[in-house]
Design a protein around this motif. Structure first.
Motif, PDB file in Angstrom:
ATOM      1  N   SER A   1     -43.253  30.346  11.743  1.00 46.45           N
ATOM      2  CA  SER A   1     -44.429  31.160  11.402  1.00 46.45           C
ATOM      3  C   SER A   1     -44.337  32.605  11.911  1.00 46.45           C
ATOM      4  O   SER A   1     -45.296  33.140  12.462  1.00 46.45           O
ATOM      5  CB  SER A   1     -45.714  30.493  11.913  1.00 46.45           C
TER       6      SER A   1
ATOM      7  N   ARG B   1     -57.816  34.302   8.032  1.00 43.91           N
ATOM      8  CA  ARG B   1     -58.848  33.286   8.320  1.00 43.91           C
ATOM      9  C   ARG B   1     -60.233  33.884   8.127  1.00 43.91           C
ATOM     10  O   ARG B   1     -60.370  35.090   7.949  1.00 43.91           O
ATOM     11  CB  ARG B   1     -58.651  32.765   9.739  1.00 43.91           C
TER      12      ARG B   1
ATOM     13  N   ARG C   1     -43.101  24.359  19.836  1.00 43.64           N
ATOM     14  CA  ARG C   1     -44.258  24.431  18.944  1.00 43.64           C
ATOM     15  C   ARG C   1     -44.992  23.089  19.018  1.00 43.64           C
ATOM     16  O   ARG C   1     -44.390  22.032  18.834  1.00 43.64           O
ATOM     17  CB  ARG C   1     -43.872  24.711  17.498  1.00 43.64           C
TER      18      ARG C   1
ATOM     19  N   PHE D   1     -47.863  32.585  21.841  1.00 46.81           N
ATOM     20  CA  PHE D   1     -48.290  33.116  20.542  1.00 46.81           C
ATOM     21  C   PHE D   1     -49.779  32.805  20.385  1.00 46.81           C
ATOM     22  O   PHE D   1     -50.173  31.653  20.239  1.00 46.81           O
ATOM     23  CB  PHE D   1     -47.480  32.427  19.433  1.00 46.81           C
ATOM     24  N   ALA D   2     -50.596  33.844  20.459  1.00 40.44           N
ATOM     25  CA  ALA D   2     -52.045  33.642  20.435  1.00 40.44           C
ATOM     26  C   ALA D   2     -52.676  33.994  19.088  1.00 40.44           C
ATOM     27  O   ALA D   2     -53.675  33.398  18.688  1.00 40.44           O
ATOM     28  CB  ALA D   2     -52.707  34.471  21.536  1.00 40.44           C
ATOM     29  N   PHE D   3     -52.105  34.984  18.394  1.00 38.23           N
ATOM     30  CA  PHE D   3     -52.690  35.415  17.111  1.00 38.23           C
ATOM     31  C   PHE D   3     -51.610  36.119  16.300  1.00 38.23           C
ATOM     32  O   PHE D   3     -51.006  37.086  16.775  1.00 38.23           O
ATOM     33  CB  PHE D   3     -53.867  36.373  17.372  1.00 38.23           C
ATOM     34  N   SER D   4     -51.379  35.622  15.094  1.00 36.56           N
ATOM     35  CA  SER D   4     -50.294  36.194  14.290  1.00 36.56           C
ATOM     36  C   SER D   4     -50.813  37.263  13.329  1.00 36.56           C
ATOM     37  O   SER D   4     -52.018  37.351  13.062  1.00 36.56           O
ATOM     38  CB  SER D   4     -49.602  35.084  13.480  1.00 36.56           C
TER      39      SER D   4
ATOM     40  N   ILE E   1     -45.512  28.345  20.628  1.00 41.32           N
ATOM     41  CA  ILE E   1     -46.417  28.515  19.482  1.00 41.32           C
ATOM     42  C   ILE E   1     -47.534  27.498  19.699  1.00 41.32           C
ATOM     43  O   ILE E   1     -47.353  26.292  19.490  1.00 41.32           O
ATOM     44  CB  ILE E   1     -45.673  28.268  18.147  1.00 41.32           C
TER      45      ILE E   1
ATOM     46  N   ASP F   1     -50.133  25.628  18.696  1.00 37.34           N
ATOM     47  CA  ASP F   1     -50.738  25.284  17.407  1.00 37.34           C
ATOM     48  C   ASP F   1     -51.505  23.957  17.488  1.00 37.34           C
ATOM     49  O   ASP F   1     -51.159  23.082  18.289  1.00 37.34           O
ATOM     50  CB  ASP F   1     -49.627  25.191  16.344  1.00 37.34           C
TER      51      ASP F   1
ATOM     52  N   ARG G   1     -41.983  24.788  11.920  1.00 39.60           N
ATOM     53  CA  ARG G   1     -41.650  26.112  11.374  1.00 39.60           C
ATOM     54  C   ARG G   1     -41.936  27.156  12.449  1.00 39.60           C
ATOM     55  O   ARG G   1     -42.645  26.865  13.424  1.00 39.60           O
ATOM     56  CB  ARG G   1     -42.443  26.403  10.096  1.00 39.60           C
TER      57      ARG G   1
ATOM     58  N   ASN H   1     -52.847  35.672  10.769  1.00 41.78           N
ATOM     59  CA  ASN H   1     -54.102  34.995  11.107  1.00 41.78           C
ATOM     60  C   ASN H   1     -55.360  35.773  10.680  1.00 41.78           C
ATOM     61  O   ASN H   1     -56.464  35.232  10.692  1.00 41.78           O
ATOM     62  CB  ASN H   1     -54.168  34.653  12.605  1.00 41.78           C
TER      63      ASN H   1
HETATM   64  C1  IPE Z   1     -48.964  30.203  14.268  1.00 42.55           C
HETATM   65  O1  IPE Z   1     -49.844  29.184  13.923  1.00 42.55           O
HETATM   66  C2  IPE Z   1     -49.706  31.290  14.977  1.00 42.55           C
HETATM   67  C3  IPE Z   1     -50.224  30.966  16.309  1.00 42.55           C
HETATM   68  C4  IPE Z   1     -50.067  29.830  16.930  1.00 42.55           C
HETATM   69  C5  IPE Z   1     -50.938  32.016  16.947  1.00 42.55           C
HETATM   70  P1  IPE Z   1     -50.525  29.112  12.466  1.00 42.55           P
HETATM   71  O2  IPE Z   1     -51.359  27.892  12.466  1.00 42.55           O
HETATM   72  O3  IPE Z   1     -51.188  30.390  12.156  1.00 42.55           O
HETATM   73  O4  IPE Z   1     -49.263  28.960  11.514  1.00 42.55           O
HETATM   74  P2  IPE Z   1     -49.147  28.322  10.062  1.00 42.55           P
HETATM   75  O5  IPE Z   1     -50.160  28.997   9.206  1.00 42.55           O
HETATM   76  O6  IPE Z   1     -49.420  26.871  10.190  1.00 42.55           O
HETATM   77  O7  IPE Z   1     -47.740  28.602   9.665  1.00 42.55           O
END
Ligand code: IPE
Ligand code: IPE
Ligand code: MG
Length: 239
Positions: A193, A68, A185, A59-62, A15, A17, A191, A65
């Motif tokens: 996510s 945003r 992560r 994990f590039a885009f959830s 993840i 992040d 978490r 996301n």
């Molecule tokens: C998780 O990160 C998604 C990716 C890394 C692509 P986010 O930054 O979107 O997750 P939250 O909002 O902190 O849970």
């Protein structure tokens, strides 16, 4: 790429992040952090064979996301196109097989076309299996899989009484991948996510404070080595 076989994790999922905070700390716009983050991907891909990693999932885009700003989302989509354009040949030549997971329906047709092409042009590779999750959510994936499975049952091609967890797993985006051994992560958040909910049932987790644009091959190697010290019991009792 040459592959070494230490006792590290076979499948690592990350993840990625902390791009936004990395940029913010430098007084720059969030997109600056995303660009810095994208540059890290190549380094981590190249580090995989040295760590014995055969599968890398990023994990590039959830599915969340999209909440945003429109400009950040557009910037990320353009960054994905740029990444594919710049890295495709190198990935192919280095023996990397690229796959994308997530729901493509909401993505721009131009990006989807590029994703399809990259999958096709690396389909014969086997040195490293790189999976990139774009518009991916674990619950969304399970929902889509369930819908397809239900259609098979309704059409009489699968007997409802025979359905078990292995049946459902065959309908997931990750059906050809092993479960991740290690999920990392970055950025200090502890978490998941909505990442690989089904697949990480027995994964080891590593939460590191480093922001993704600062996460180097050395950090990656350290985390993979530390994994080797873990005792994975899968519910059993070890002697
Ligand atoms: C998780 O990160 C998604 C990716 C890394 C692509 P986010 O930054 O979107 O997750 P939250 O909002 O902190 O849970
Ligand atoms: C992760 O970095 C990349 C994506 C979710 C696309 P973030 O953009 O979530 O960075 P932070 O968490 O705001 O620092
Ligand atoms: Mg974040």
């Amino acid at each position: 790429m040459t592959v070494q076989p230490p006792t590290g994790p076979r499948h690592v999922a990350i993840i990625m992040d902390g791009n936004g905070r990395w940029a913010q700390a430098r007084g720059k716009p969030r997109l600056f952090g995303h660009h810095a983050g994208a540059k890290r991907v190549r380094e981590i891909v190249e580090a995989c064979p040295h760590a014995g990693v055969r599968y890398l999932t990023l994990f590039a885009f959830s599915t969340e996301n999209w909440k945003r700003t429109q400009s950040e989302v557009a910037g990320l989509m353009s960054l994905f196109r740029r990444y594919i354009r710049r890295e495709a040949r190198e990935l192919r030549d280095e023996g990397v097989r690229v796959r994308f997971i997530g729901d493509r329906v909401r993505l721009e047709p131009k990006l989807v076309r590029m994703m399809d092409e990259l999958e096709l042009m690396t389909a014969h590779n086997d040195a490293l299996h790189l999976t990139i999750a774009i518009n991916y959510g674990g619950r969304d994936e399970i929902g889509r899989a369930t819908k397809r499975l239900a259609r098979e049952v309704a059409a009489g091609r699968i007997d409802a009484d025979s359905v078990d967890e292995t049946t459902l797993a065959r309908f997931l985006d990750t059906c050809v991948l092993p479960d991740p051994d290690l999920v990392i992560r970055t950025s200090g958040e502890a978490r998941i996510s909505n990442f690989l909910l089904w697949q990480s049932a027995y994964s080891e987790y590593e939460f590191v404070d480093t922001l993704w644009p600062d996460f180097t091959a050395r950090h990656f190697g350290d985390v993979c080595r530390a994994y080797g010290q873990r005792d994975r019991r899968f519910g059993a009792v070890t002697a």
